[in-house]
Design a protein around this motif. Structure first.
Motif, PDB file in Angstrom:
ATOM      1  N   GLU A  62      -7.976 -11.437  -3.609  1.00 17.08           N
ATOM      2  CA  GLU A  62      -6.923 -10.710  -3.759  1.00 17.08           C
ATOM      3  C   GLU A  62      -6.938  -9.673  -2.852  1.00 17.08           C
ATOM      4  O   GLU A  62      -7.754  -8.963  -2.486  1.00 17.08           O
ATOM      5  N   ALA A  63      -5.631  -9.448  -2.011  1.00 18.70           N
ATOM      6  CA  ALA A  63      -5.345  -8.444  -1.124  1.00 18.70           C
ATOM      7  C   ALA A  63      -4.107  -7.715  -1.385  1.00 18.70           C
ATOM      8  O   ALA A  63      -3.026  -8.504  -1.180  1.00 18.70           O
ATOM      9  N   VAL A  64      -4.051  -6.299  -1.675  1.00 19.10           N
ATOM     10  CA  VAL A  64      -3.041  -5.491  -1.778  1.00 19.10           C
ATOM     11  C   VAL A  64      -2.806  -5.031  -0.514  1.00 19.10           C
ATOM     12  O   VAL A  64      -3.529  -3.991  -0.211  1.00 19.10           O
ATOM     13  N   GLY A  65      -1.357  -5.293   0.218  1.00 15.08           N
ATOM     14  CA  GLY A  65      -1.219  -4.556   1.380  1.00 15.08           C
ATOM     15  C   GLY A  65      -0.142  -3.257   1.104  1.00 15.08           C
ATOM     16  O   GLY A  65       0.744  -3.789   0.594  1.00 15.08           O
ATOM     17  N   VAL A  66      -0.575  -1.946   1.641  1.00 10.19           N
ATOM     18  CA  VAL A  66       0.444  -0.921   1.301  1.00 10.19           C
ATOM     19  C   VAL A  66       0.818  -0.360   2.611  1.00 10.19           C
ATOM     20  O   VAL A  66       0.000  -0.147   3.502  1.00 10.19           O
ATOM     21  N   ILE A  67       1.899  -0.682   2.913  1.00 13.28           N
ATOM     22  CA  ILE A  67       2.496  -0.375   4.639  1.00 13.28           C
ATOM     23  C   ILE A  67       3.769   0.328   4.386  1.00 13.28           C
ATOM     24  O   ILE A  67       4.687   0.076   3.445  1.00 13.28           O
ATOM     25  N   PRO A  68       4.149   1.302   5.056  1.00 14.55           N
ATOM     26  CA  PRO A  68       5.263   2.113   5.316  1.00 14.55           C
ATOM     27  C   PRO A  68       6.400   1.169   5.960  1.00 14.55           C
ATOM     28  O   PRO A  68       6.186   0.302   6.808  1.00 14.55           O
ATOM     29  N   GLU A  69       7.557   1.216   5.432  1.00 12.87           N
ATOM     30  CA  GLU A  69       8.733   0.556   5.865  1.00 12.87           C
ATOM     31  C   GLU A  69       8.951   0.515   7.313  1.00 12.87           C
ATOM     32  O   GLU A  69       9.305  -0.444   8.031  1.00 12.87           O
ATOM     33  N   PHE A  70       8.631   1.532   8.061  1.00 14.24           N
ATOM     34  CA  PHE A  70       8.811   1.632   9.569  1.00 14.24           C
ATOM     35  C   PHE A  70       7.614   0.621   9.939  1.00 14.24           C
ATOM     36  O   PHE A  70       8.117   0.149  11.415  1.00 14.24           O
ATOM     37  N   GLU A  83      -0.164  -8.995  -3.028  1.00 13.56           N
ATOM     38  CA  GLU A  83       1.038  -8.187  -3.171  1.00 13.56           C
ATOM     39  C   GLU A  83       1.059  -7.073  -1.994  1.00 13.56           C
ATOM     40  O   GLU A  83       0.447  -6.634  -1.445  1.00 13.56           O
ATOM     41  N   GLN A  84       2.404  -6.908  -1.625  1.00 15.34           N
ATOM     42  CA  GLN A  84       2.793  -6.064  -0.753  1.00 15.34           C
ATOM     43  C   GLN A  84       3.587  -5.044  -1.076  1.00 15.34           C
ATOM     44  O   GLN A  84       4.692  -5.491  -2.006  1.00 15.34           O
ATOM     45  N   ILE A  85       3.165  -3.854  -0.961  1.00 17.79           N
ATOM     46  CA  ILE A  85       3.766  -2.563  -1.391  1.00 17.79           C
ATOM     47  C   ILE A  85       4.280  -1.787  -0.150  1.00 17.79           C
ATOM     48  O   ILE A  85       3.666  -1.586   0.671  1.00 17.79           O
ATOM     49  N   VAL A  86       5.626  -1.762  -0.051  1.00 17.16           N
ATOM     50  CA  VAL A  86       6.399  -1.122   1.119  1.00 17.16           C
ATOM     51  C   VAL A  86       6.663   0.462   0.661  1.00 17.16           C
ATOM     52  O   VAL A  86       7.444   0.554  -0.423  1.00 17.16           O
ATOM     53  N   THR A  87       6.140   1.183   1.407  1.00 20.54           N
ATOM     54  CA  THR A  87       6.427   2.784   1.075  1.00 20.54           C
ATOM     55  C   THR A  87       7.447   3.589   2.221  1.00 20.54           C
ATOM     56  O   THR A  87       7.659   2.890   3.073  1.00 20.54           O
TER      57      THR A  87
END
Length: 183
Positions: A62-70, A83-87
């Protein structure tokens, strides 16, 4: 010792000029899968962070990527993650990564990696919010010519029982500290 089920890996968005960095990042990802440890990372598909994520995902982890929208908009995000979390911001990204992780590992990187490392160190010192195993690998690579900065980081590391080691030692430490998962 608390079971580590989720590790945040801070590392470069480039692979660097030493092939050993890429090999160590790949091996680290493979060991995470063998131990059943979820990856939390900056969400990019490039550089060492992409190498670690590809190794985890390629091994069925499992890999959870947390990336800012820009950054997502610049098309550097890894859309293959579990899972991708866009901040909305880099600040929110770092906070979210901290919340999702049981521990932290730093592989070679640049100023962004240094920023994440120092914020995590200071947040942990300030809040004492988590029972974490904090591992900082090859910190001299992060701030190559900032010897005064490295000295200060090392002093803080010594005061807080944060272990400083090489990338190879970190890979071996993960292998020894977390037993392989059983089927």
């Amino acid at each position: 010792m608390t079971r580590i089920s989720s590790l945040c890996v801070f590392c470069g968005s480039k692979t660097g000029d030493d092939p050993a960095f890429e090999a160590a990042a790949r091996r680290f990802g493979e060991l995470m899968v063998e131990r059943g440890v979820r990856l939390v990372f900056g969400g990019g598909r490039i550089g060492l962070m992409g190498v670690v994520a590809d190794a985890v995902l390629g091994g069925g982890g499992e890999a959870v990527g947390v990336i800012p929208e820009f950054l997502k908009d610049l098309e550097v995000g890894n859309d293959e993650v579990t899972e991708q979390i866009v901040t909305a911001s880099m600040h929110e990204r770092k906070n979210r990564m901290f919340e999702l992780s049981d521990g932290f590992v730093v592989l070679p990187g640049g100023l962004g990696t240094l920023d994440e490392t120092l914020q995590t160190l200071l947040t942990t010192l300030d809040a004492q919010a988590k029972d974490t195993r904090r591992a900082f690998a090859d910190q001299k690579l992060l701030v190559d010519n900032l010897t005064g900065g490295v000295r200060i980081v090392r002093e803080k590391v010594d005061e807080t029982n944060v272990r400083v080691s090489s990338v190879a030692q970190e890979v071996e430490a993960l292998r020894l500290a977390i037993p392989p998962r059983t089927s």
